[in-house]
Design a protein around this motif. Structure first.
Motif, PDB file in Angstrom:
ATOM      1  N   UNK A  82      42.387  37.655  47.980  1.00  0.00           N
ATOM      2  CA  UNK A  82      43.613  37.015  48.418  1.00  0.00           C
ATOM      3  C   UNK A  82      44.611  38.109  48.745  1.00  0.00           C
ATOM      4  N   UNK A  83      45.050  38.159  49.991  1.00  0.00           N
ATOM      5  CA  UNK A  83      46.080  39.091  50.416  1.00  0.00           C
ATOM      6  C   UNK A  83      47.430  38.404  50.256  1.00  0.00           C
ATOM      7  N   UNK A  84      48.346  39.049  49.553  1.00  0.00           N
ATOM      8  CA  UNK A  84      49.685  38.484  49.398  1.00  0.00           C
ATOM      9  C   UNK A  84      50.469  38.746  50.675  1.00  0.00           C
ATOM     10  N   UNK A  85      50.657  37.698  51.455  1.00  0.00           N
ATOM     11  CA  UNK A  85      51.177  37.825  52.820  1.00  0.00           C
ATOM     12  C   UNK A  85      52.577  38.399  52.904  1.00  0.00           C
ATOM     13  N   UNK A  86      53.359  38.276  51.850  1.00  0.00           N
ATOM     14  CA  UNK A  86      54.729  38.775  51.856  1.00  0.00           C
ATOM     15  C   UNK A  86      54.908  39.944  50.894  1.00  0.00           C
TER      16      UNK A  86
ATOM     17  N   UNK B 164      56.816  42.477  42.602  1.00  0.00           N
ATOM     18  CA  UNK B 164      57.286  42.248  41.232  1.00  0.00           C
ATOM     19  C   UNK B 164      57.013  40.829  40.763  1.00  0.00           C
ATOM     20  N   UNK B 165      57.228  39.856  41.637  1.00  0.00           N
ATOM     21  CA  UNK B 165      56.920  38.455  41.317  1.00  0.00           C
ATOM     22  C   UNK B 165      55.430  38.308  41.004  1.00  0.00           C
TER      23      UNK B 165
ATOM     24  N   UNK C 275      50.870  32.415  44.422  1.00  0.00           N
ATOM     25  CA  UNK C 275      49.536  32.843  44.006  1.00  0.00           C
ATOM     26  C   UNK C 275      49.245  32.411  42.574  1.00  0.00           C
ATOM     27  N   UNK C 276      48.012  32.025  42.378  1.00  0.00           N
ATOM     28  CA  UNK C 276      47.526  31.645  41.043  1.00  0.00           C
ATOM     29  C   UNK C 276      46.376  32.576  40.706  1.00  0.00           C
TER      30      UNK C 276
ATOM     31  N   UNK D  43      43.434  40.089  44.086  1.00  0.00           N
ATOM     32  CA  UNK D  43      44.680  39.727  44.749  1.00  0.00           C
ATOM     33  C   UNK D  43      45.314  41.061  45.129  1.00  0.00           C
ATOM     34  N   UNK D  44      45.607  41.235  46.422  1.00  0.00           N
ATOM     35  CA  UNK D  44      45.967  42.550  46.953  1.00  0.00           C
ATOM     36  C   UNK D  44      47.401  42.583  47.462  1.00  0.00           C
ATOM     37  N   UNK D  45      48.112  43.665  47.103  1.00  0.00           N
ATOM     38  CA  UNK D  45      49.486  43.893  47.549  1.00  0.00           C
ATOM     39  C   UNK D  45      49.712  45.389  47.686  1.00  0.00           C
ATOM     40  N   UNK D  46      50.746  45.778  48.445  1.00  0.00           N
ATOM     41  CA  UNK D  46      51.115  47.187  48.500  1.00  0.00           C
ATOM     42  C   UNK D  46      51.332  47.710  49.903  1.00  0.00           C
TER      43      UNK D  46
END
Length: 184
Positions: free
Chosen positions: A132-136, A36-37, A182-183, A107-110
């Motif tokens: 960029x993988x969002x680590x959290x 969400x962030x 992340x930017x 930028x990857x999440x999920x």
């Protein structure tokens, strides 16, 4: 010869944050919050958000479990990609969508880290995108291998975060970052 994307746009790709996928996922509530962030940051910075939904025999398209978690509602006009394979690129309109957006960085999440996130990350790099993988902001379930052997979900997440800092592809950049930093 490597393909390098000449575009300039970063996009947020949110993969499989569906009720049936997230229900048993490790640290799901925090991961959803972190996604969400990232979604809020992408929207505020003018980066497109692309939502991916998986369907198969166990996750039936249109079912309650197939729906995106209610905490992360896609905004009107945001692209949805429907897939049937681990990689969000396989037999979908994702690559065409990214081309239309002039995308060069994903930028990857999920979820799930060890299946769809890993497959999509590698496919993006192989197709010439920076990543960029969002680590959290990715998760999975503990993997039961049988015979009393299992790999804990948090170890799977940690391993991919480490792998993404060590991978090397010609002319591409890959990294990990916390969602809050992340930017786009």
């Amino acid at each position: 010869m490597a393909t390098i994307r000449a575009g300039s746009q970063a996009v947020l790709l949110v993969v499989d944050v569906q009720l049936g996928v997230m229900r048993g996922a490790w640290n799901a509530a925090q991961v959803i919050q972190n996604i969400g962030v990232a979604v809020e940051k992408a929207r505020a910075q003018g980066a497109p958000v692309i939502w991916v939904q998986h369907a198969d025999d166990e996750l039936v398209s249109g079912s309650a479990d197939w729906q995106i978690v209610p905490e992360l509602p896609p905004a009107p006009g945001e692209t949805r990609i429907h897939k049937q394979f681990n990689s969000a690129f396989e037999q979908t309109a994702l690559e065409e969508t990214l081309a239309q957006l002039n995308a060069a960085r994903i930028v990857l999440a999920g979820a799930a880290t060890n299946w769809c996130i890993r497959a999509t990350a590698y496919a993006a790099l192989e197709r010439g995108y920076d990543l960029t993988l969002l680590q959290d902001a990715h998760t999975t379930e503990t993997l039961e291998l049988g015979g009393g052997i299992k790999i804990e979900a948090q170890d799977i997440v940690r391993e991919l975060n480490i792998a993404m800092t060590w991978l090397s592809f010609p002319g591409r950049k890959n990294s990990v970052a916390p969602a809050a930093e992340v930017v786009f």
